[in-house]
Write a protein that holds these residues in place. Structure first.
Motif, PDB file in Angstrom:
ATOM      1  N   TYR A  20       0.809  -1.218   0.000  1.00  0.00           N
ATOM      2  CA  TYR A  20       0.000   0.000   0.000  1.00  0.00           C
ATOM      3  C   TYR A  20       0.839   1.262   0.000  1.00  0.00           C
ATOM      4  O   TYR A  20       0.492   2.244  -0.641  1.00  0.00           O
ATOM      5  N   TRP A  21       1.956   1.237   0.765  1.00  0.00           N
ATOM      6  CA  TRP A  21       2.878   2.359   0.759  1.00  0.00           C
ATOM      7  C   TRP A  21       4.302   1.862   0.895  1.00  0.00           C
ATOM      8  O   TRP A  21       4.549   0.694   1.159  1.00  0.00           O
ATOM      9  N   GLN A  22       5.254   2.769   0.729  1.00  0.00           N
ATOM     10  CA  GLN A  22       6.680   2.479   0.797  1.00  0.00           C
ATOM     11  C   GLN A  22       7.066   2.123   2.230  1.00  0.00           C
ATOM     12  O   GLN A  22       6.774   2.867   3.166  1.00  0.00           O
ATOM     13  N   ALA A  23       7.722   0.986   2.420  1.00  0.00           N
ATOM     14  CA  ALA A  23       8.225   0.585   3.731  1.00  0.00           C
ATOM     15  C   ALA A  23       9.588   1.225   3.981  1.00  0.00           C
ATOM     16  O   ALA A  23      10.290   1.614   3.046  1.00  0.00           O
ATOM     17  N   ALA A  24       9.961   1.327   5.243  1.00  0.00           N
ATOM     18  CA  ALA A  24      11.293   1.835   5.586  1.00  0.00           C
ATOM     19  C   ALA A  24      12.355   0.778   5.322  1.00  0.00           C
ATOM     20  O   ALA A  24      13.468   1.079   4.923  1.00  0.00           O
ATOM     21  N   ASP A  25      11.998  -0.488   5.572  1.00  0.00           N
ATOM     22  CA  ASP A  25      12.919  -1.600   5.389  1.00  0.00           C
ATOM     23  C   ASP A  25      12.128  -2.787   4.861  1.00  0.00           C
ATOM     24  O   ASP A  25      11.126  -3.177   5.462  1.00  0.00           O
ATOM     25  N   GLY A  26      12.528  -3.355   3.751  1.00  0.00           N
ATOM     26  CA  GLY A  26      11.772  -4.448   3.153  1.00  0.00           C
ATOM     27  C   GLY A  26      10.555  -3.915   2.419  1.00  0.00           C
ATOM     28  O   GLY A  26      10.603  -2.819   1.843  1.00  0.00           O
ATOM     29  N   VAL A  27       9.435  -4.675   2.467  1.00  0.00           N
ATOM     30  CA  VAL A  27       8.225  -4.252   1.757  1.00  0.00           C
ATOM     31  C   VAL A  27       7.001  -4.112   2.660  1.00  0.00           C
ATOM     32  O   VAL A  27       5.964  -3.643   2.215  1.00  0.00           O
ATOM     33  N   ARG A  28       7.115  -4.515   3.928  1.00  0.00           N
ATOM     34  CA  ARG A  28       5.967  -4.450   4.834  1.00  0.00           C
ATOM     35  C   ARG A  28       6.213  -3.484   5.982  1.00  0.00           C
ATOM     36  O   ARG A  28       7.349  -3.218   6.358  1.00  0.00           O
ATOM     37  N   SER A  29       5.132  -2.956   6.542  1.00  0.00           N
ATOM     38  CA  SER A  29       5.183  -2.072   7.704  1.00  0.00           C
ATOM     39  C   SER A  29       3.816  -2.121   8.378  1.00  0.00           C
ATOM     40  O   SER A  29       2.963  -2.917   8.001  1.00  0.00           O
ATOM     41  N   LEU A  30       3.597  -1.271   9.361  1.00  0.00           N
ATOM     42  CA  LEU A  30       2.320  -1.235  10.078  1.00  0.00           C
ATOM     43  C   LEU A  30       1.763   0.173  10.142  1.00  0.00           C
ATOM     44  O   LEU A  30       2.511   1.142  10.232  1.00  0.00           O
ATOM     45  N   ASP A  31       0.426   0.284  10.126  1.00  0.00           N
ATOM     46  CA  ASP A  31      -0.292   1.482  10.558  1.00  0.00           C
ATOM     47  C   ASP A  31      -0.838   1.093  11.922  1.00  0.00           C
ATOM     48  O   ASP A  31      -1.631   0.149  12.035  1.00  0.00           O
ATOM     49  N   LEU A  32      -0.403   1.765  12.982  1.00  0.00           N
ATOM     50  CA  LEU A  32      -0.786   1.379  14.343  1.00  0.00           C
ATOM     51  C   LEU A  32      -2.236   1.680  14.686  1.00  0.00           C
ATOM     52  O   LEU A  32      -2.671   1.387  15.794  1.00  0.00           O
ATOM     53  N   SER A  33      -2.989   2.236  13.751  1.00  0.00           N
ATOM     54  CA  SER A  33      -4.432   2.426  13.936  1.00  0.00           C
ATOM     55  C   SER A  33      -5.162   1.695  12.824  1.00  0.00           C
ATOM     56  O   SER A  33      -4.969   2.004  11.655  1.00  0.00           O
ATOM     57  N   ALA A  34      -6.004   0.741  13.194  1.00  0.00           N
ATOM     58  CA  ALA A  34      -6.879   0.117  12.191  1.00  0.00           C
ATOM     59  C   ALA A  34      -8.019   1.111  11.989  1.00  0.00           C
ATOM     60  O   ALA A  34      -7.886   2.055  11.235  1.00  0.00           O
ATOM     61  N   LEU A  35      -9.124   0.939  12.691  1.00  0.00           N
ATOM     62  CA  LEU A  35     -10.180   1.961  12.664  1.00  0.00           C
ATOM     63  C   LEU A  35     -10.012   2.953  13.807  1.00  0.00           C
ATOM     64  O   LEU A  35     -10.573   4.035  13.794  1.00  0.00           O
ATOM     65  N   SER A  36      -9.219   2.562  14.815  1.00  0.00           N
ATOM     66  CA  SER A  36      -8.897   3.417  15.943  1.00  0.00           C
ATOM     67  C   SER A  36      -7.554   2.944  16.504  1.00  0.00           C
ATOM     68  O   SER A  36      -6.913   2.061  15.922  1.00  0.00           O
ATOM     69  N   ALA A  37      -7.145   3.490  17.631  1.00  0.00           N
ATOM     70  CA  ALA A  37      -5.819   3.232  18.196  1.00  0.00           C
ATOM     71  C   ALA A  37      -5.590   1.761  18.511  1.00  0.00           C
ATOM     72  O   ALA A  37      -6.340   1.141  19.245  1.00  0.00           O
ATOM     73  N   GLY A  38      -4.533   1.210  17.934  1.00  0.00           N
ATOM     74  CA  GLY A  38      -4.134  -0.169  18.167  1.00  0.00           C
ATOM     75  C   GLY A  38      -2.721  -0.231  18.697  1.00  0.00           C
ATOM     76  O   GLY A  38      -2.080   0.791  18.970  1.00  0.00           O
ATOM     77  N   SER A  39      -2.203  -1.459  18.829  1.00  0.00           N
ATOM     78  CA  SER A  39      -0.842  -1.638  19.329  1.00  0.00           C
ATOM     79  C   SER A  39      -0.285  -2.976  18.865  1.00  0.00           C
ATOM     80  O   SER A  39      -1.030  -3.859  18.424  1.00  0.00           O
ATOM     81  N   VAL A  40       1.029  -3.120  18.982  1.00  0.00           N
ATOM     82  CA  VAL A  40       1.706  -4.402  18.811  1.00  0.00           C
ATOM     83  C   VAL A  40       2.690  -4.558  19.960  1.00  0.00           C
ATOM     84  O   VAL A  40       3.280  -3.571  20.425  1.00  0.00           O
ATOM     85  N   SER A  41       2.836  -5.810  20.422  1.00  0.00           N
ATOM     86  CA  SER A  41       3.727  -6.100  21.544  1.00  0.00           C
ATOM     87  C   SER A  41       4.567  -7.325  21.250  1.00  0.00           C
ATOM     88  O   SER A  41       4.155  -8.215  20.505  1.00  0.00           O
ATOM     89  N   GLN A  42       5.736  -7.367  21.878  1.00  0.00           N
ATOM     90  CA  GLN A  42       6.629  -8.512  21.771  1.00  0.00           C
ATOM     91  C   GLN A  42       7.384  -8.679  23.082  1.00  0.00           C
ATOM     92  O   GLN A  42       7.892  -7.701  23.634  1.00  0.00           O
ATOM     93  N   ALA A  43       7.472  -9.905  23.581  1.00  0.00           N
ATOM     94  CA  ALA A  43       8.233 -10.208  24.793  1.00  0.00           C
ATOM     95  C   ALA A  43       9.701 -10.375  24.434  1.00  0.00           C
ATOM     96  O   ALA A  43      10.041 -11.143  23.534  1.00  0.00           O
TER      97      ALA A  43
END
Length: 188
Positions: A66-89
């Motif tokens: 959908y848009w240009q990634a910073a690294d590779g070809v994938r990235s995230l929009d941290l809001s789907a329809l509203s504020a979202g998040s991603v986490s990693q341990a």
């Protein structure tokens, strides 16, 4: 030198370049996981479609082409329809200082202005990061900027979270998450 000594020397060389207590990010550029396609897929809370990450809040948009990634070809929009998040341990060493570097932009479909994100690690104070979408931002030129966040580990497992503070579908964009050495000189 015998073959076993070469093997031992090689193993010691690997240990020498991996500092004790080094945490690693799994899939920091979001390249591994369910294919979001040529545009994007919306991932709801609890989704583990992005390898290494768990989605929270109101979900995220997993960006394919959908848009240009910073690294590779994938990235995230941290809001789907509203504020979202991603986490990693992360596996961490108590008392060790870690610096996380990451690239931010903003969904250009939402117009000009600030995109606010919050980065945090369990047991440490969160930090607000602001990316300003300007007139030159577009899907083909996201104008990614590198930011960083440092924390001291208070446990052997530390939960790293990136969250949107935008309660609309045009959130901060995230890519290229990585651990850098202390004092790595990465942006704000």
């Amino acid at each position: 030198m015998s073959k076993s000594l070469y093997g031992i020397a090689g193993a010691l060389a690997l240990l020498a370049i991996t500092p004790a207590g080094a945490a690693t990010i799994v899939n920091g550029s979001f390249e591994i996981g369910t294919d979001p396609g040529a545009t994007f897929s919306t991932e709801g809370a609890g989704s583990s479609a992005i390898t290494g990450w768990t989605v929270g809040g109101f979900g995220v948009d997993y960006i394919g082409g959908y848009w240009q990634a910073a690294d590779g070809v994938r990235s995230l929009d941290l809001s789907a329809l509203s504020a979202g998040s991603v986490s990693q341990a992360l596996t961490t060493v108590i008392g060790q200082v870690y610096t996380i570097a990451f690239d931010l932009s903003g969904n250009p479909d939402g117009g000009l202005g600030n995109k606010i994100s919050v980065v945090s690690v369990s047991g440490s104070l969160p930090d607000i990061k602001i990316y300003t979408v300007g007139a030159s931002n577009s899907r083909t030129n996201m104008n990614w900027e590198t930011f960083s966040y440092s924390f001291t580990a208070f446990a052997t497992t530390s939960l790293l979270t990136f969250a949107s503070a935008e309660f609309n579908p045009y959130g901060p964009a995230l890519d290229n998450v990585r651990v850098v050495t202390d004092g790595g000189g990465i942006g704000s």
